[in-house]
Design an enzyme around this catalytic site. Structure first.
Site, mmCIF file in Angstrom:
data_model
loop_
_atom_site.group_PDB
_atom_site.id
_atom_site.type_symbol
_atom_site.label_atom_id
_atom_site.label_comp_id
_atom_site.label_asym_id
_atom_site.label_seq_id
_atom_site.Cartn_x
_atom_site.Cartn_y
_atom_site.Cartn_z
ATOM 1 C CE LYS A 193 -3.575 2.394 2.583
ATOM 2 N NZ LYS A 193 -4.539 2.343 3.679
ATOM 3 C CE LYS A 246 -5.959 1.928 -0.617
ATOM 4 N NZ LYS A 246 -6.394 1.995 0.732
HETATM 5 C C1 PBG Z 1 -7.667 3.225 5.453
HETATM 6 C C2 PBG Z 1 -7.880 3.173 3.992
HETATM 7 C C3 PBG Z 1 -7.614 4.147 3.012
HETATM 8 C C4 PBG Z 1 -8.114 3.642 1.820
HETATM 9 C C5 PBG Z 1 -8.622 2.370 2.090
HETATM 10 N N1 PBG Z 1 -8.449 2.094 3.430
HETATM 11 C C6 PBG Z 1 -7.074 5.529 3.099
HETATM 12 C C7 PBG Z 1 -5.702 5.791 3.541
HETATM 13 O O1 PBG Z 1 -4.866 4.907 3.744
HETATM 14 O O2 PBG Z 1 -5.454 6.972 3.748
HETATM 15 C C8 PBG Z 1 -8.110 4.366 0.505
HETATM 16 C C9 PBG Z 1 -9.141 3.922 -0.454
HETATM 17 C C10 PBG Z 1 -9.395 4.839 -1.585
HETATM 18 O O3 PBG Z 1 -8.733 5.870 -1.789
HETATM 19 O O4 PBG Z 1 -10.310 4.514 -2.355
HETATM 20 N N2 PBG Z 1 -6.364 3.173 5.877
#
Ligand code: PBG
Length: 321
Positions: A193, A246
């Site tokens: 991520k 992601k």
């Molecule tokens: C929570 C989370 C996030 C997303 C999914 N789970 C945001 C982040 O890490 O700031 C992002 C999903 C999206 O942008 O569609 N940690």
């Protein structure tokens, strides 16, 4: 002279037969945002065509998804009350727990995945517990994440998806679920991520932007892809059933590298910013709607087995037609 490639493009039937990548509705996961309150179905301004639902309004929405052929959802909760320990995240009667119970008691054919993280639940908006100096306390956070995951499993979640990016969380969550006899609950880890600006619209939708600093100490540097392979390797050793990359569209090379290096199911999250870019361009008439299928197909072609997308409903309409 007409060569073989041209002959195989000559009509639609042959194009369909030799098509290498086909997107199925079974590949898709649709994110569902749940809020406190009653009788709420409110469009999310940063994610047009997506809504905040109160628990009592989920029945209708899930029914709609089923009719379209979308049977996998990822549940996000947006609590009213936040504090430094994010305690709403692991309460038996928390927003996600109630939502999962409601869905599972009404629909046995819906596969429910829950996002396990703290950023929507902490008053500072970071994904874990903070030390006095403002740094994240990785190891203490693991205990909280395990509690969150267990509470989701107890509510009936089929799969938990930790998105916090703390080190060692998959191992800790697996151990805690097993100890409590939730050996059947799978883990889809947000393994690679990235610290991405493409999450912007989501943070508005989930009210989860950090109140100070950024997530660069726990999320990955967009410049790295070797590191993604190490993260994936680690999570698999720790017990992840499915690994995730992601965002998706700016990281197709990472998806492909993971596909070539590991023989495991891969999920890709086409995040809020990717959705917004395309959605806005389509709404303004700059791009044709067919870019949706092209973009999401590219994620599958890159190697993803599972695709999480805010376009799931729209894709269902396109594919079903
Ligand atoms: C929570 C989370 C996030 C997303 C999914 N789970 C945001 C982040 O890490 O700031 C992002 C999903 C999206 O942008 O569609 N940690």
């Amino acid at each position: 002279m007409i060569k073989r490639p041209r002959r195989l493009r000559k009509n639609e039937n042959i194009r369909n037969m030799v098509r290498e990548t086909k997107l199925h509705l079974e590949d898709l996961v649709y994110p569902v945002f749940v809020v406190e309150g009653e009788n709420i179905k409110k469009e999310i301004s940063s994610l047009p065509d997506n809504y905040h639902f109160s628990v009592d309004m989920l029945y209708e929405e899930i029914n709609k998804l089923r009719k379209l052929g979308i049977k996998n959802i990822l549940v996000f909760g947006i609590p009213n009350n936040k504090n430094s320990y994010g305690e709403e995240a692991y309460k038996k009667n928390g927003i996600v727990q109630r939502a999962v119970k409601e869905i599972k008691s009404n629909f046995n054919d819906i596969y429910v995945i829950t996002d396990v993280c703290m950023c929507q639940y902490t008053d500072h908006g970071h994904c874990g517990i903070l030390k006095d100096n403002g740094d994240i306390d990785n190891d203490i956070t693991l205990k909280y994440l395990s509690k969150i995951a267990l509470s989701h499993a107890q509510a009936g979640a089929d799969m938990v998806a930790p998105s916090d990016m703390m080190d060692g969380r998959v191992k800790e969550i697996r151990k805690y679920l097993d100890l409590n006899n939730y050996t059947d609950v799978s883990i889809m880890s947000y393994s690679a991520k990235y610290a991405s600006s493409f999450y912007g619209p989501f943070r508005d939708a989930a009210d989860s932007a950090p109140s100070f600093g950024d997530r660069n100490t726990y999320q990955m540097d967009p410049a790295n892809s070797n590191e993604a392979l190490r993260e994936i390797d680690n999570d698999l050793i720790e017990g992840a059933d499915i690994v995730m990359v992601k965002p998706a569209l700016s990281y197709l090379d990472v998806i492909r590298r993971v596909k070539d290096n590991f023989n495991v199911p891969i999920a890709a999250y086409s995040v809020s910013g990717e959705y917004s870019m395309l959605k806005n361009a389509i709404d303004q008439g700059l791009l044709d709607e067919s870019v949706i299928l092209e973009a999401i197909l590219s994620i599958k072609r890159a190697g993803a087995d599972i695709i999480i997308t805010y376009f799931a409903k729209k894709l269902a309409e396109i594919i079903n037609n």
